[in-house]
Design an enzyme around this catalytic site. Structure first.
Site, PDB file in Angstrom:
ATOM      1  N   GLY A  58       0.808  -1.218   0.000  1.00 14.47           N
ATOM      2  CA  GLY A  58       0.000   0.000   0.000  1.00 14.47           C
ATOM      3  C   GLY A  58       0.844   1.272   0.000  1.00 14.47           C
ATOM      4  N   GLY A 114       8.400   5.373  -5.245  1.00 17.68           N
ATOM      5  CA  GLY A 114       7.745   6.473  -4.532  1.00 17.68           C
ATOM      6  C   GLY A 114       8.668   7.562  -4.038  1.00 17.68           C
ATOM      7  N   ALA A 151       3.832  25.464   4.057  1.00 19.38           N
ATOM      8  CA  ALA A 151       2.385  25.663   3.897  1.00 19.38           C
ATOM      9  C   ALA A 151       1.869  24.975   2.643  1.00 19.38           C
ATOM     10  CB  ALA A 151       2.061  27.151   3.860  1.00 19.38           C
ATOM     11  N   ILE A 167       0.227  18.887   2.702  1.00 13.62           N
ATOM     12  CA  ILE A 167       0.360  17.996   3.861  1.00 13.62           C
ATOM     13  C   ILE A 167       0.454  18.791   5.157  1.00 13.62           C
ATOM     14  CG2 ILE A 167       1.819  16.214   4.919  1.00 13.62           C
ATOM     15  CD1 ILE A 167       2.511  15.255   2.078  1.00 13.62           C
ATOM     16  N   GLY A 168       1.236  19.884   5.146  1.00  5.23           N
ATOM     17  CA  GLY A 168       1.378  20.712   6.345  1.00  5.23           C
ATOM     18  C   GLY A 168       0.043  21.298   6.780  1.00  5.23           C
ATOM     19  N   GLU A 220       6.261  29.639   6.196  1.00 12.84           N
ATOM     20  CA  GLU A 220       6.401  29.304   4.773  1.00 12.84           C
ATOM     21  C   GLU A 220       7.468  30.199   4.149  1.00 12.84           C
ATOM     22  OE1 GLU A 220       5.268  27.064   2.330  1.00 12.84           O
ATOM     23  OE2 GLU A 220       6.532  28.309   1.044  1.00 12.84           O
ATOM     24  N   HIS A 271      -3.454   9.128  -7.056  1.00 13.20           N
ATOM     25  CA  HIS A 271      -4.231   8.775  -8.248  1.00 13.20           C
ATOM     26  C   HIS A 271      -3.448   9.002  -9.530  1.00 13.20           C
ATOM     27  CE1 HIS A 271      -5.298  12.691  -6.562  1.00 13.20           C
ATOM     28  NE2 HIS A 271      -5.355  13.138  -7.796  1.00 13.20           N
ATOM     29  N   HIS A 278     -31.413  18.961  -6.964  1.00 10.23           N
ATOM     30  CA  HIS A 278     -31.633  20.040  -5.995  1.00 10.23           C
ATOM     31  C   HIS A 278     -32.160  19.435  -4.701  1.00 10.23           C
ATOM     32  CE1 HIS A 278     -32.754  23.905  -4.327  1.00 10.23           C
ATOM     33  NE2 HIS A 278     -33.921  23.359  -3.983  1.00 10.23           N
TER      34      HIS A 278
END
Ligand SMILES: Cc1cc2nc3c(=O)[nH]c(=O)nc-3n(C[C@H](O)[C@H](O)[C@H](O)COP(=O)(O)OP(=O)(O)OC[C@H]3O[C@@H](n4cnc5c(N)ncnc54)[C@H](O)[C@@H]3O)c2cc1C
Length: 467
Positions: free
Chosen positions: A40, A145, A182, A185-186, A204, A323, A446
């Site tokens: 994973g 990765g 910033a 993830i942060g 940042e 993705h 709606h």
């Protein structure tokens, strides 16, 4: 004797495990090797999944504390952090086991161990127990990765000075947390701990948060987070950290140099980006070319400069998203199987799972201006959406960018509740080459938040009906 396969995938993250599954589906004898011990990758073990579990739980906690009373619900709310963490671990465990099930279903051999290329098509795998095995295959996919980028001069101990991994498993809620970086993830993990009670300050280096995001959305997003109580120091860099008996003294100064100052904090989270994992893989032995940032260089068909070796996901160029890795996995496996795999990089959405969420796809206004493309803008605020009012989620807006001549949708940027889910229809529109009018003339239920997307599409031609 070497075990032989049609294809071996190194790395069992969303890139690697999806490539192996698709290869198996297409009838190839495939293996997937990962050194972690559970499949994973970053996503399931220490990334997307545990972070979303904590974002969901902390959002419910905050909602119960602050919004229930407005809905006429009286509740006395208490945090049980160990139980929250246990729920997160349970989800991670179930999903990583799911990958093993999918391997069995698709006849993929999942191998736990560290893989190293010893020659093109030849891989040595070292098990955690010191055992070794040699595998051969006609095709090798590198899907190793990425990992946390270190901050020079700062040692991460995953206790007081944490990466995203440590921030997913803190044992108690720190009184003060300093987030360095910033980016997505942060801000997501900063939001988790803010909701659970920490005072969160974000440092940042750049003069804006979420670099690369449409600037108007990014500025509105910062305003929302500031209103929630997060504080920001932009154009600032961390130059040193000193561990004290009860906390940390962090030295900061303006990004371009100047007057230093010290921030006292309890936990510092370093989230300044991620770097590709391409060391100790034997890439230099087989002659695979890397770029200046250490990423594997490939062509549009994910082929490296060495025949039979491919790369997908975070270890090659492009957005570091699960993705994106998954789409490249499918395309690469299909190309290996002789089919026509393809990824449309203009239709890869990106989501920040804070509350409200931010979702983006395609071009930003800044991209279009830089490319000299004439465009039209349609916007619609959630304050004018009926469903948003009923669920008390009126913050934010939808912004659609369309080509001035053809009306083709070029980009969409949403700040608002459920932005990630709302974006799916615009991604499909971009994939199908749809116009903003196609969205505007499509019936939407709606009352739903999706009507805000439709109204923004109507606004491109100036006929929004609900404002
Ligand atoms: C906190 C956090 C939150 C995130 N949230 C999101 C999100 O919400 N949505 C999103 O799209 N993305 C998110 N991401 C990014 C996402 O996790 C990555 O983009 C994605 O996991 C990349 O997939 P990959 O298959 O390329 O690599 P990875 O998932 O990193 O998997 C690579 C695998 O390769 C293995 N490996 C490396 N070297 C070797 C070797 N020599 N031998 C054997 N195995 C090896 C590693 O153990 C690892 O398991 C998040 C990341 C983090 C850190």
């Amino acid at each position: 004797m070497a075990d032989s396969f049609d294809a071996i995938v190194i790395g069992g993250g969303p890139g690697g495990y999806n490539a192996a599954i698709r290869l198996g589906q297409l009838g190839l004898k495939a293996a997937c090797v990962d050194k972690r011990g559970s499949f994973g990758g970053t996503c399931l073990n220490i990334g997307c999944i545990p972070s979303k579990a904590l974002l969901h739980a902390s959002e419910r906690f905050h909602e119960a504390e602050t919004d229930f009373a407005k809905l006429g619900i009286k509740a006395s709310v208490q945090l049980d952090l160990p139980a929250m963490m246990a729920q997160k671990e349970k989800v991670v465990g179930e999903l990583t086991k799911c990958v093993e099930f999918l391997f069995r279903k698709n006849k993929v051999e999942g191998i736990v161990g560290e893989a190293k290329l010893i020659a093109p098509g030849q891989i040595a795998v070292r098990g955690k127990d010191g055992s070794s095995r040699t595998l051969t295959a006609k095709h090798v996919i590198i899907a190793t990765g990425s990992d946390v980028s270190p901050l020079p001069g700062v040692t991460i101990d995953e206790d007081q000075i944490v990466s995203s991994t440590g921030a997913l498993s803190l044992k108690s809620v720190p009184k003060r947390m300093l987030v360095v970086g910033a980016g997505v993830i942060g801000l997501e993990l900063g939001s988790v701990w803010k909701r659970l009670g920490s005072e969160v300050t974000v440092i940042e280096f750049l003069d804006r948060i979420t670099p690369g995001m449409d600037l108007e959305i990014s500025k509105a997003f910062q305003r929302v987070l500031t209103k929630q109580g997060m504080s920001f120091q932009l154009s600032t860099k961390v130059t040193g950290v000193e561990k004290k008996k009860t906390g940390l003294s962090v030295t900061v100064e303006p990004a371009q140099g100047g007057q230093k100052s010290v921030i006292e904090t309890d936990v510092m989270m370093v989230c300044i980006g991620r770097r590709p994992c391409t060391d100790n893989l034997g890439l230099e032995t087989v002659g695979v070319t890397l770029d200046k940032r250490g990423r594997v260089v490939t062509d549009a068909h994910y082929r490296t400069n060495v025949a039979g070796i491919y790369a997908i996901g975070d270890c090659r160029e492009g957005a570091m998203l699960a993705h994106k890795a998954e789409d490249e996995a499918v395309a690469c496996a299909e190309l290996i199987a002789g089919k026509a795999g393809h990824v449309n990089y203009d239709a890869i959405p990106s989501v920040v799972y804070t509350f409200p969420e931010v979702a983006t796809v395609g071009k930003t206004e800044e991209d279009l201006k830089a490319a000299g493309v004439q465009y039209k803008v349609g916007k619609f605020p959630f304050t004018a959406n009926a469903r948003a009012k009923t669920i008390m989620a009126t913050e934010g807006f939808v912004k659609i960018l369309a080509d001035a001549k053809t009306d083709r949708v070029l980009g969409c940027h949403i700040l608002g509740a459920e932005a990630g889910n709302l974006m799916a229809e615009v991604v499909l529109a971009i994939e199908f080459g749809a116009s903003s009018e196609d969205i505007a003339r499509t019936c939407h239920s709606h009352p739903t938040l999706t009507e805000a997307v439709r109204q923004a599409a109507m606004a491109v031609e100036g006929w929004t009906m609900q404002m």
